[in-house]
Design a protein around this motif. Structure first.
Motif: not given
Length: 729
Positions: A409-417, A443-446, A636-642
């Motif tokens: 899949t061609p991607l520019d960036i990834v929004f990772n949760i 987000g943070s690295d591995p 470093p991977l906090p929840g994002l529920t509105p």
């Protein structure tokens, strides 16, 4: 045009934020710009400047509508225009030189006096020993030299004797050590003269003088008729603007001609405001200039502009048109002479784990197997927020098929949760694959994700950085010897590598060794990992959100307030997160004394940096009754529920809406994407210069150039965001 509105948002009534814009002002400016037909994005610029650079580069505006005051220092107003110049963005208002000059009252008076402008006699004082007030006519007024919004000016600022002026100067220097101005007090009334360069009149855009009228009740208890800090910030309803000022036509003409000369000498652009004092004898004296004047609804500039047939939208349009003409902006397709930037749309991959098993908790059982995953509603809210920035969103569910999907899949960036599937390194699985494929991601690295998920390792690292943590120990079976560091109960037991409060329940707080060993055995059996035992820190609980890279912006902390006074040792448990309405309250921002707030902010920032976090994180702390702050854990991977997740509530408490929060998290990844593209371009075409963004952003971060506290509750493009009822903003 694509317009960026840059500003500092006022979050408190403190004097430090007196010059910042209220939410009402920001909303009024944004609405006016949009009514004029422009595309607008809001940019709250408090925090590290590198964050502002990344967001601006990602948006690539045709024009920046700037009201940002900066947070500290004698050149604070000049900082952002200097930054915009370096980045090659056009902006409204005066340049850095004019703003630095006009913020310095005594330097401005010195220059203007050389051009024949009448101004009260004065002395600039940096040390009390320099004071020679006997050369001035009394009474005199003492005010900070580098402040606006009447900061530091009260009824007590006027001195009638040498002894009094020495006392007032000494006090003023303690609060404003950069320097104070001792100026002859002119008995009379205040006039203000606004300036709009685009207005075509006989005075080159200088508008009619207006005056501030203090109502009789407020004026009755005041010895001196001055528009002081109290009137400007606390009793604003006691002051009205009279337009035009009730002065003879000849005086009005003289004042406008004097103002015309001042604006020309100081090279003010687009807009401005001059303050004069009209003596009882009818003689006007220049007091000061504001080259970055307030545009709040009801400001004098609107009253004066109304006399020219301009109302709010017309004022804003005149500022935009003046800046556009000055910068030769003809259309939104291309800024003349500026480097090309890709502004979108980008193909944004969205990696996630979807929640298919609903979490629950009863007295007997707890179902938390997918508690860290995200519901379909949350995923849709994030998709809509990403898409609202003009990007294409490609779903990437983190299943065993993800490696194949990513490679094809061609991607520019990834929004990772994505939380990953299993193991203590699960949160690092998706970022590791993205790094292998050289795809920038949020987000943070591995390494950081693995370290932070292991609470014991995270505590060791932050403790080495000088941050307090409770004493702790790992147990695998529950039969191990209890460390001698634990001198008393209660202790708290939790899984070492889980998030979302999994495994933290009421019985996690243990009051005896027998209880503790039973809970350890249960946790080790259920979660197949060691149990973390740590001292229970009684006291207040806080969680702090951070945004940015090497020098993050620390959002105002949120306090979790436990409402059940009979609960002796409360803990923010899994049950609380599922059903909190009558058991806890969220105070966002938290009510803290300035010294404690700064300690908490420092601990959060240092923890973020020690763990190597990036873009976003949420960090939990406890504060004991002695004011000592203890690091509990970092997510470093906090929840994002509105309207629900802690980070979203924290952002809302800081005046940042959901869409903006997602944009803030995404902006650094877009910057890294552009760096990658620049590297690839140089590899393919050796000798091609890199875009100016990268060096500039790097220099800002490395030298820590920053001004110092963003946008505005709302909804996603889909369902309304239902906030927690107990949130006290």
């Amino acid at each position: 045009m694509r317009i960026a509105l840059t500003y500092n948002l006022r979050l408190s009534d403190s004097e430090e934020e007196a010059e910042f814009d209220t939410q009402e002002t920001v909303n009024a400016l944004a609405a006016a710009i949009e009514r004029l037909g422009h595309r607008l994005e809001r940019f709250e610029v408090s925090g590290p400047a590198s964050r502002t650079v990344a967001r601006l580069e990602a948006y690539s505006p045709d024009l920046i509508f700037n009201t940002a005051e900066g947070r500290r220092g004698r050149f604070r107003e000049a900082f952002y225009p200097a930054l915009f110049d370096e980045l090659g963005f056009a902006y409204t208002g005066s340049d850095a030189y004019a703003l630095a000059l006009t913020l310095d009252k005594q330097l401005t008076k010195l220059i203007l006096s050389k051009h024949g402008i009448r101004t009260p006699g004065w002395q600039y004082v940096e040390k009390l020993s320099e004071l020679t007030a006997e050369n001035l006519r009394f009474p005199v007024i003492v005010k900070p030299n580098f402040e606006g919004s009447s900061k530091g000016i009260t009824q007590d600022s006027v001195a009638e004797t040498l002894e009094a002026v020495r006392e007032k100067v000494a006090r003023a220097l303690e609060k404003y050590p950069a320097g104070v101005l001792v100026e002859e007090y002119i008995s009379g009334r205040d006039l203000t003269v606004p300036f709009l360069a685009a207005v075509d009149n006989d005075y080159d855009g200088v508008l009619s003088p207006v005056e501030y009228v203090i109502d009789s009740e407020a004026a009755s208890g005041r010895k001196y008729a001055i528009y002081d800090y109290d009137l400007k910030t606390k009793r604003e309803k006691a002051v009205t603007v009279r337009a035009p000022a009730n002065i003879p036509a000849k005086i009005s003409e003289d004042v406008r001609k004097m103002a015309q000369k001042i604006f020309q000498v100081l090279d003010c652009r687009d807009l401005g405001r001059l303050d004069f004092r009209l003596s009882d004898a009818g003689v006007p004296y220049f007091l000061e200039i504001n080259a970055l004047p307030s545009l709040e609804p009801g400001a004098g500039i609107y009253s004066a502009a109304a006399l020219e047939g301009l109302h709010l939208d017309g004022v804003i349009n005149s500022i935009i048109q003046s800046a556009a003409k000055r910068n030769k902006i003809r259309d939104s397709a291309r800024r003349q002479g500026k480097p090309a930037r890709k502004s979108g749309p980008l193909r944004v991959g969205f990696s996630f784990n979807v929640k298919r098993v609903k979490p629950s908790a009863t007295a007997e059982t707890v179902e938390d197997s997918e508690a860290e995953y995200d519901s379909p509603n949350t995923l849709q809210a994030i998709r809509e927020a990403i898409a609202s920035w003009g990007h294409e969103v490609i779903d990437l569910e983190a299943t065993a098929e993800l490696p194949t999907v990513l490679s094809s899949t061609p991607l520019d960036i990834v929004f990772n949760i994505a939380e990953g599937l299993k193991g203590r390194n699960r949160e690092s699985q998706v970022p590791a694959m993205l790094e292998l494929l050289d795809i920038p991601y949020t987000g943070s690295d591995p390494a950081t994700l693995s370290l932070a998920l292991d609470k014991a390792l995270a505590k060791k690292i932050v403790r080495q950085a000088g941050i307090l943590t409770p004493n702790f120990q790992l147990m695998v079976t529950g039969k191990e010897r209890l460390n001698k560091e634990f001198t008393s109960f209660p202790l708290i037991v939790k899984p070492v590598a889980e998030g979302s409060s999994k495994g933290v329940v009421t019985k996690s707080v243990c009051h005896s060794e027998a209880e503790l060993r039973d809970v350890v055995k249960e946790i080790a059996g259920k979660y197949q990992q060691p149990a973390l035992i740590e001292e229970y820190i009684g006291g207040r609980e806080f969680t702090v959100g951070l945004l940015g890279e090497r020098r993050p912006r620390v959002l105002p902390p949120m306090e979790i307030v436990f409402l059940d006074k009979e609960e002796k040792n409360p803990v923010y448990s899994f049950q609380h997160k599922l059903d909190w309405t009558d058991r806890i309250r969220y105070d966002a921002p938290a009510k803290l004394e300035p010294a404690l707030l700064e300690k908490l902010r420092t601990a959060a920032r240092n923890s973020f940096m020690a763990l190597g976090c990036r873009d976003v994180a949420r960090i939990d702390f406890r504060m004991d009754d002695k004011g000592r702050i203890y690091f509990i854990e970092c997510n470093p991977l906090p929840g994002l529920t509105p309207g629900w997740s802690d980070l979203v509530l924290i952002a809302a408490g800081a005046g940042m809406d959901y869409r903006t929060l997602i944009g803030e998290i995404m902006a650094p990844a877009i910057r890294r994407y552009k760096e990658r593209e620049a590297r690839r371009a140089q590899t393919e075409h050796p000798g091609t210069p890199a875009p100016p963004l990268n060096k500039m952003a790097q220099r800002i971060e490395e030298h820590g150039a920053h001004s110092g506290v963003s946008n505005h509750g709302g909804t996603t493009n889909g369902e309304p965001l239902v906030a927690r009822p107990e949130l006290k903003a």
